[in-house]
Structures are given as structure tokens and as C-alpha cells.
Write a protein that holds these residues in place. Structure first.
Motif, mmCIF file in Angstrom:
data_model
loop_
_atom_site.group_PDB
_atom_site.id
_atom_site.type_symbol
_atom_site.label_atom_id
_atom_site.label_comp_id
_atom_site.label_asym_id
_atom_site.label_seq_id
_atom_site.Cartn_x
_atom_site.Cartn_y
_atom_site.Cartn_z
ATOM 1 N N VAL A 3 7.838 -2.629 3.767
ATOM 2 C CA VAL A 3 8.134 -3.528 2.641
ATOM 3 C C VAL A 3 8.367 -4.942 3.161
ATOM 4 O O VAL A 3 7.957 -5.917 2.532
ATOM 5 N N GLU A 4 8.969 -5.069 4.323
ATOM 6 C CA GLU A 4 9.206 -6.390 4.909
ATOM 7 C C GLU A 4 7.880 -7.080 5.233
ATOM 8 O O GLU A 4 7.742 -8.296 5.012
ATOM 9 N N GLN A 58 1.071 5.875 -1.456
ATOM 10 C CA GLN A 58 1.048 5.338 -0.089
ATOM 11 C C GLN A 58 0.660 3.865 -0.116
ATOM 12 O O GLN A 58 -0.216 3.404 0.618
ATOM 13 N N ALA A 59 1.324 3.126 -1.027
ATOM 14 C CA ALA A 59 1.012 1.714 -1.223
ATOM 15 C C ALA A 59 2.278 0.927 -1.535
ATOM 16 O O ALA A 59 3.274 1.487 -2.007
ATOM 17 N N PHE A 60 2.205 -0.371 -1.261
ATOM 18 C CA PHE A 60 3.268 -1.308 -1.616
ATOM 19 C C PHE A 60 2.830 -2.042 -2.870
ATOM 20 O O PHE A 60 1.637 -2.279 -3.068
ATOM 21 N N TRP A 61 3.765 -2.441 -3.719
ATOM 22 C CA TRP A 61 3.398 -3.140 -4.941
ATOM 23 C C TRP A 61 4.579 -3.948 -5.472
ATOM 24 O O TRP A 61 5.733 -3.706 -5.113
ATOM 25 N N TRP A 97 7.852 0.438 -2.432
ATOM 26 C CA TRP A 97 6.991 1.421 -1.783
ATOM 27 C C TRP A 97 6.781 2.601 -2.711
ATOM 28 O O TRP A 97 7.721 3.076 -3.342
ATOM 29 N N SER A 98 5.550 3.104 -2.787
ATOM 30 C CA SER A 98 5.239 4.306 -3.561
ATOM 31 C C SER A 98 4.772 5.397 -2.607
ATOM 32 O O SER A 98 3.702 5.270 -2.011
ATOM 33 N N ASP A 99 5.584 6.453 -2.446
ATOM 34 C CA ASP A 99 5.183 7.590 -1.605
ATOM 35 C C ASP A 99 3.933 8.263 -2.157
ATOM 36 O O ASP A 99 3.053 8.660 -1.405
ATOM 37 N N ARG A 100 3.864 8.395 -3.475
ATOM 38 C CA ARG A 100 2.737 9.089 -4.107
ATOM 39 C C ARG A 100 1.420 8.380 -3.819
ATOM 40 O O ARG A 100 0.420 9.006 -3.497
ATOM 41 N N GLU A 136 -4.390 -6.988 3.455
ATOM 42 C CA GLU A 136 -4.480 -7.801 2.244
ATOM 43 C C GLU A 136 -3.740 -7.171 1.073
ATOM 44 O O GLU A 136 -3.580 -5.953 1.008
ATOM 45 N N ILE A 137 -3.318 -8.050 0.171
ATOM 46 C CA ILE A 137 -2.710 -7.659 -1.096
ATOM 47 C C ILE A 137 -3.699 -8.040 -2.183
ATOM 48 O O ILE A 137 -4.119 -9.193 -2.278
ATOM 49 N N GLY A 138 -4.100 -7.063 -2.993
ATOM 50 C CA GLY A 138 -4.968 -7.340 -4.135
ATOM 51 C C GLY A 138 -4.123 -7.747 -5.330
ATOM 52 O O GLY A 138 -3.068 -7.157 -5.580
ATOM 53 N N ILE A 139 -4.572 -8.769 -6.063
ATOM 54 C CA ILE A 139 -3.851 -9.249 -7.240
ATOM 55 C C ILE A 139 -4.672 -8.889 -8.477
ATOM 56 O O ILE A 139 -5.810 -9.337 -8.633
#
Length: 73
Positions: free
Chosen positions: A53-54, A10-13, A5-8, A29-32
């Protein structure tokens, strides 16, 4: 657990095999992204919103994969 998780942002990666997998909180969706490529070359579509994250990890493992195609307009 794969995702972070990135607070800055606001996204998961997560990074796998030279690709960045990125999902905005609340998206489906998750972009690749391959390398420095933009826009994403493919997506993983989740059956539920990605809020944790889960959720991100669930989508990575169980989501439906789609290849993106783009056309200049």
C-alpha cells in the motif's frame, strides 16, 4: 494513506473524484478508470514495482501521469 488492498483481487485501489485507481500487485502502473469506463483513460507510472500500500501511495503522489489513447484495429 490513500490506497487499500484487496485480497480477493490481489490489487491495490482507491477512489478519488469519481475515478477508480487500480494497480495489480507487482505492476509498475496505476490505471485510472472514470465511472464504469473500461479500458482506463489514463495511467500513473511508478519508478518502482507496486508491492505494498505504501508503494501504491508513493506512485499516486510521485508517479508520472500519462493519458491513454486507443484506436480500433
Amino acid at each position: 494513506m490513500m490506497g487499500e488492498w484487496s485480497d480477493r483481487l490481489q490489487a491495490f485501489w482507491c477512489g478519488i473524484n469519481g475515478c477508480e485507481h487500480i494497480a495489480w500487485k507487482g505492476s509498475y502502473e496505476i490505471g485510472i478508470y472514470q465511472g464504469d469506463e473500461s479500458p482506463p483513460s489514463s495511467f500513473i507510472i511508478s519508478p518502482k514495482r507496486i508491492e505494498t500500500v505504501e508503494d501504491f501511495d508513493y506512485c499516486m503522489n510521485h508517479g508520472e501521469r500519462w493519458k491513454a489513447t486507443y484506436e480500433r484495429v
